[in-house]
Design an enzyme around this catalytic site. Structure first.
Site, PDB file in Angstrom:
ATOM      1  N   HIS A 135      81.813  19.391  49.092  1.00  0.00           N
ATOM      2  CA  HIS A 135      81.181  20.575  49.696  1.00  0.00           C
ATOM      3  C   HIS A 135      81.419  20.594  51.214  1.00  0.00           C
ATOM      4  O   HIS A 135      80.549  21.008  51.976  1.00  0.00           O
ATOM      5  CB  HIS A 135      79.673  20.602  49.425  1.00  0.00           C
ATOM      6  CG  HIS A 135      79.323  20.737  47.976  1.00  0.00           C
ATOM      7  ND1 HIS A 135      79.065  21.951  47.377  1.00  0.00           N
ATOM      8  CD2 HIS A 135      79.195  19.817  46.985  1.00  0.00           C
ATOM      9  CE1 HIS A 135      78.776  21.765  46.098  1.00  0.00           C
ATOM     10  NE2 HIS A 135      78.866  20.489  45.831  1.00  0.00           N
ATOM     11  N   ASN A 162      74.153  24.898  42.511  1.00  0.00           N
ATOM     12  CA  ASN A 162      75.500  25.465  42.440  1.00  0.00           C
ATOM     13  C   ASN A 162      75.437  26.887  41.895  1.00  0.00           C
ATOM     14  O   ASN A 162      74.389  27.332  41.438  1.00  0.00           O
ATOM     15  CB  ASN A 162      76.388  24.621  41.506  1.00  0.00           C
ATOM     16  CG  ASN A 162      76.923  23.363  42.183  1.00  0.00           C
ATOM     17  OD1 ASN A 162      76.903  23.241  43.404  1.00  0.00           O
ATOM     18  ND2 ASN A 162      77.394  22.432  41.387  1.00  0.00           N
TER      19      ASN A 162
HETATM   20 FE1  HDE Z   1      76.179  17.025  45.167  1.00  0.00          FE
HETATM   21  N1  HDE Z   1      76.593  15.920  46.826  1.00  0.00           N
HETATM   22  N2  HDE Z   1      76.382  15.392  44.024  1.00  0.00           N
HETATM   23  N3  HDE Z   1      75.974  18.151  43.480  1.00  0.00           N
HETATM   24  N4  HDE Z   1      76.047  18.669  46.265  1.00  0.00           N
HETATM   25  C1  HDE Z   1      76.665  16.382  48.073  1.00  0.00           C
HETATM   26  O1  HDE Z   1      75.618  15.430  49.936  1.00  0.00           O
HETATM   27  C2  HDE Z   1      76.367  14.137  44.471  1.00  0.00           C
HETATM   28  C3  HDE Z   1      75.956  17.692  42.200  1.00  0.00           C
HETATM   29  C4  HDE Z   1      75.691  19.905  45.841  1.00  0.00           C
HETATM   30  O2  HDE Z   1      75.577  22.384  51.676  1.00  0.00           O
HETATM   31  C5  HDE Z   1      76.741  15.299  49.102  1.00  0.00           C
HETATM   32  O3  HDE Z   1      75.093  16.107  52.038  1.00  0.00           O
HETATM   33  C6  HDE Z   1      76.371  13.218  43.365  1.00  0.00           C
HETATM   34  C7  HDE Z   1      75.422  18.663  41.309  1.00  0.00           C
HETATM   35  C8  HDE Z   1      75.726  20.831  46.942  1.00  0.00           C
HETATM   36  O4  HDE Z   1      75.225  20.419  52.582  1.00  0.00           O
HETATM   37  C9  HDE Z   1      76.675  14.027  48.265  1.00  0.00           C
HETATM   38  C10 HDE Z   1      76.404  13.982  42.244  1.00  0.00           C
HETATM   39  C11 HDE Z   1      75.133  19.744  42.103  1.00  0.00           C
HETATM   40  C12 HDE Z   1      76.108  20.080  48.047  1.00  0.00           C
HETATM   41  C13 HDE Z   1      76.540  14.572  46.865  1.00  0.00           C
HETATM   42  C14 HDE Z   1      76.398  15.347  42.660  1.00  0.00           C
HETATM   43  C15 HDE Z   1      75.475  19.395  43.445  1.00  0.00           C
HETATM   44  C16 HDE Z   1      76.295  18.737  47.596  1.00  0.00           C
HETATM   45  C17 HDE Z   1      77.918  15.419  50.046  1.00  0.00           C
HETATM   46  C18 HDE Z   1      76.490  13.529  40.811  1.00  0.00           C
HETATM   47  C19 HDE Z   1      74.568  21.096  41.674  1.00  0.00           C
HETATM   48  C20 HDE Z   1      76.324  20.584  49.458  1.00  0.00           C
HETATM   49  C21 HDE Z   1      77.347  15.810  51.386  1.00  0.00           C
HETATM   50  C22 HDE Z   1      75.374  12.833  40.363  1.00  0.00           C
HETATM   51  C23 HDE Z   1      73.271  21.027  41.078  1.00  0.00           C
HETATM   52  C24 HDE Z   1      75.054  20.572  50.247  1.00  0.00           C
HETATM   53  C25 HDE Z   1      75.914  15.818  51.196  1.00  0.00           C
HETATM   54  C26 HDE Z   1      75.303  21.175  51.615  1.00  0.00           C
HETATM   55  C27 HDE Z   1      76.638  17.677  48.429  1.00  0.00           C
HETATM   56  C28 HDE Z   1      76.382  13.782  45.801  1.00  0.00           C
HETATM   57  C29 HDE Z   1      76.468  16.425  41.744  1.00  0.00           C
HETATM   58  C30 HDE Z   1      75.314  20.323  44.519  1.00  0.00           C
HETATM   59  C31 HDE Z   1      77.856  13.067  48.407  1.00  0.00           C
HETATM   60  C32 HDE Z   1      76.365  11.708  43.474  1.00  0.00           C
HETATM   61  C33 HDE Z   1      75.204  18.520  39.809  1.00  0.00           C
HETATM   62  C34 HDE Z   1      75.419  22.317  46.902  1.00  0.00           C
HETATM   63  O5  HDE Z   1      75.554  13.266  48.593  1.00  0.00           O
END
Ligand code: HDE
Length: 706
Positions: free
Chosen positions: A85, A158
């Site tokens: 993201h 999302n």
């Molecule tokens: Fe994320 N995800 N994600 N994700 N995600 C990040 O956090 C992660 C997942 C989502 O505008 C990171 O600050 C793992 C699902 C958004 O700043 C990180 C797993 C969904 C954003 C991270 C998921 C999301 C992130 C990277 C699997 C929808 C952007 C930078 C278990 C429900 C937020 C940060 C923004 C961002 C980890 C799966 C949505 C690396 C480990 C499912 C919208 O922490």
């Protein structure tokens, strides 16, 4: 001085004060400025054009603290981009409660109807780097931070209600597979490559999500026209800690809309910032994007009866089974003042939940609750990232955390520990009544690494999604799969994907196999027998939820000198009445002179304003202007692309020559509207409410003939 050879001692062409005095230019650019430039330490700066040197052509001097501070700061301007993201765009607004949820949750934000709570939203793509383009085929992040009176609530969602994987331990593998390959460092912001489809074809749980990402949901027209989902099942807890399961939905006020793939590819070239510009423009023009917050509420009994596991993030709960109740609205009414300070530094965390909202055991959510705090330390560099204004709660805070890099707030007084016996001066105390309490789950079992059986049906909901689409949407899914897999070099990967598609829909699998020139493979071995006969759900289709309105959309009007002023003005009036916007595209950016002598400035020169940037187009030109356009390649593309992308096209009679020159004259349909006089403008704009004339696609796409 002695060693200088050129201009030694002349002091006219390079010396700071003399140069400025001689050129006078800087004095002019400073006119109107009221502030004095200073260093970061506050010292007023006399010369921001020249480093301090020993002689005009001599070596730079270490004592030039202004130069050193400036370059030092510049060298450290970048912080690590988000691992996923990375590319995103944010705006401020508010959440307003329209229906109290006090019967199911004690969360303060859901108590008082009509109350507005400040919010910040960041939309994003997932795969691409920070500088990638907006119209990648990708999931969109929809992260909302609501600054409630009992702490920040981050709903980090999302635009797709399911996810690729069921267990957080697979996230690094998923993300590595879609991001550029480690050896060649490409492709950027694309899933159309071997590594991604290799991983997917070996991970059958991803196929429901694949149906969504291959649908037009993954190429939205605007952030404003897409849904948002919390994805996981969460819990609401009431005053007595009784739990109700909840799934969160954001529904766009202006309806859903996407672009077509060929258009997306071209938008990325024409305006890589298409989505962020759209959001910036809409908010700046006072057309505030708005979503309704919907909740699906259900209890343990429903969870028991439901055909799938409510903890499995690759599954939805169809709205037909548990209706979405609308309880609030989210309005974005303010752009950021500074992108870095706000959008880049905002730190969303799934673990930010206020009292009254709690987690479920969804294994993806549990893993996320570790990741988001961890990643903020890496990106923002200090445990004090909550001191940054965009992340700071807007309610009172009191705790004993102290010091660390960039600490802006530290405990006051003598006590920095608890318990203490300093009475009222001893700082904050816990509050068992108001404080956050977790759901008292009573989970038990052996220590295992085991995927529950109840997660094993990977295809039934993928099929439900597919059969819920209109035929044109189904065609787009087939096209997308063929496109993506045709970019895979390895045939075994293509074949393996098709072997899964057979379980979703045989015709789809056949279409994809044919499109790739493959023989139909044997079906993959399913992990479990699927649920038969899930009914179609209209909520899953974009087109079944089309707004039948042109509001918030954009008309591109291609004009030349001498264009019919009456018709042009009538088009503008009709667009404004519809609460839509328009842009003028002209041979020169200076604009055109209409038939009545009025001058109209242009927003785009023809080459810079291709029709892919607009929802519908009109060409208004007199004979000579139309003849000019008819010889111009970009003007011809303007029309042929609009036609190929099934857009509504209005044209003054003289402009018909463009269709002759582009070979479209024979193919014109009812969505190509001749605007004989100004009286036809309103009817044309009303027709544009359909947004696209989809039946045309059958005539303009070889794949439709298959
Ligand atoms: Fe994320 N995800 N994600 N994700 N995600 C990040 O956090 C992660 C997942 C989502 O505008 C990171 O600050 C793992 C699902 C958004 O700043 C990180 C797993 C969904 C954003 C991270 C998921 C999301 C992130 C990277 C699997 C929808 C952007 C930078 C278990 C429900 C937020 C940060 C923004 C961002 C980890 C799966 C949505 C690396 C480990 C499912 C919208 O922490």
């Amino acid at each position: 001085m002695a060693r200088q050879t050129k201009g030694a001692g002349k002091r006219v062409h390079t010396g700071g004060a003399d140069y400025r005095g001689a050129a006078g230019e800087l004095h002019q650019t400073a006119a109107g400025a009221t502030e004095t430039l200073t260093t970061a330490q506050g010292a007023p700066v006399a010369d921001n054009q020249n480093t301090l040197r020993h002689g005009a052509r001599g070596p730079a001097l270490m004592e030039d603290f202004h130069f050193r501070e400036k370059i030092f700061h510049f060298d450290h301007e970048r912080i690590p981009e988000r691992v996923v993201h990375a590319r995103g765009y944010g705006a401020h607004g508010y959440f307003e409660l329209t229906k109290s949820l006090s019967d199911v949750t004690r969360a303060d934000v859901f108590q008082r109807v009509g109350e507005r709570t400040p919010a910040f939203v960041r939309f994003s793509t997932v795969a691409g780097a920070k500088g990638s383009f907006d119209l990648a085929r990708d999931v969109r992040g929809f992260a909302v931070k609501i600054y409630t009176q009992e702490g920040n609530w981050d709903l980090v969602g999302n635009n797709i209600p399911v996810f690729f994987i069921q267990d957080a331990i697979k996230f690094p593998d998923l993300v590595h597979s879609v991001k550029p390959a480690p050896d060649r460092a490409f492709p950027q912001a694309q899933s159309a490559h071997d590594n991604f489809w290799d991983f997917i074809s070996l991970t059958p749980e991803s196929f429901h999500m694949i149906m969504w990402t291959m649908s037009d949901r993954a190429i939205p027209r605007s952030f404003r026209f897409m849904e948002g989902f919390g994805v996981h099942t969460f819990r609401f807890l009431d005053e007595d800690d009784r739990s109700t399961f909840v799934k969160f939905h954001w529904k766009p006020k202006l309806g859903l809309q996407s672009v077509v793939w060929n258009e997306a590819v071209k938008i990325n070239g024409a305006d890589p910032d298409f989505h962020r510009r759209d959001l910036w423009d809409a908010i700046s023009q006072g057309d505030f994007p708005e979503w309704e917050l919907g909740v699906q509420l259900f209890d343990e009994d429903f969870a028991e009866k439901f055909a799938f596991d409510v903890l499995d993030p690759t599954k939805i709960i169809p709205e037909e089974e548990v209706p979405v109740q609308i309880v609030g609205r989210l309005v974005l009414d303010r752009v950021v003042e500074n992108f870095f300070a706000e959008t880049e530094q905002v730190a969303f965390m799934t673990q930010n939940v206020p009292p009254g909202i709690d987690f479920s055991n969804d294994p993806l959510l549990q893993g996320r609750n570790f990741s988001y705090l961890d990643t903020q330390l890496k990106r923002l560099g200090s445990p004090n990232f909550t001191h940054i204004p965009i992340n700071a709660p807007k309610c009172p805070m009191a705790h004993f955390q102290q010091d660390g890099h960039m600490a802006m707030r530290n405990p006051r007084g003598r006590a920095n520990y608890e318990p203490n016996s300093w009475g009222a001066e001893g700082g904050p105390r816990e509050d068992p009544v108001r404080g956050f309490r977790s759901f008292a789950g009573s989970d038990e079992g052996p220590k295992v690494r085991l995927r529950p059986e109840s997660f094993a049906d990977h295809y039934s909901q993928a099929r439900q999604f597919y059969i819920s689409q209109t035929p044109i949407e189904q065609k787009h899914i087939g096209d997308a799969l063929v496109f993506e897999l045709s970019k895979c070099e390895r045939e075994d990967i293509r074949t393996r994907v098709v072997s899964h598609l057979i379980h979703i829909d045989r015709d789809l699998a056949k279409t994809v196999a044919d499109g790739l020139g493959l023989d139909m493979p044997k079906p993959a071995k399913p992990a479990a027998e699927g649920v038969d006969g899930l009914p179609a759900s209209d909520a899953l289709s974009i087109l079944k939820n089309s707004p039948d309105s042109f509001q918030g959309r954009k008309l591109g009007v291609l004009v030349t000198d001498g264009a019919d002023a009456g018709l042009f003005n009538a088009l503008v009036a009709a667009v404004e009445k519809e609460k839509a916007v328009y842009e003028v595209i002209a041979p020169k950016i200076g604009g055109v002179t209409l038939s009545d002598g009025t001058h109209v400035p242009a927003q785009q020169k023809i080459d810079g304003g291709p029709s892919v940037l607009y929802d519908a187009v009109a060409v208004v030109a007199p004979d000579d202007g139309a003849a000019l356009l008819a010889m111009d390649a970009a003007a011809k593309d303007f029309v042929t692309d609009a036609f190929a992308h099934c857009k509504f096209i209005g044209y003054s009679p003289e402009a018909a020559v463009l269709f002759d020159k582009t070979g479209l004259a024979e193919d014109l349909d009812e969505a190509c509207v001749e605007l004989k006089s100004k009286g036809d403008a309103a009817g044309f704009i009303a027709a544009c409410r359909a947004l696209r004339h989809w039946s045309r696609e059958a005539d303009v796409d070889l794949d439709a003939k298959a």
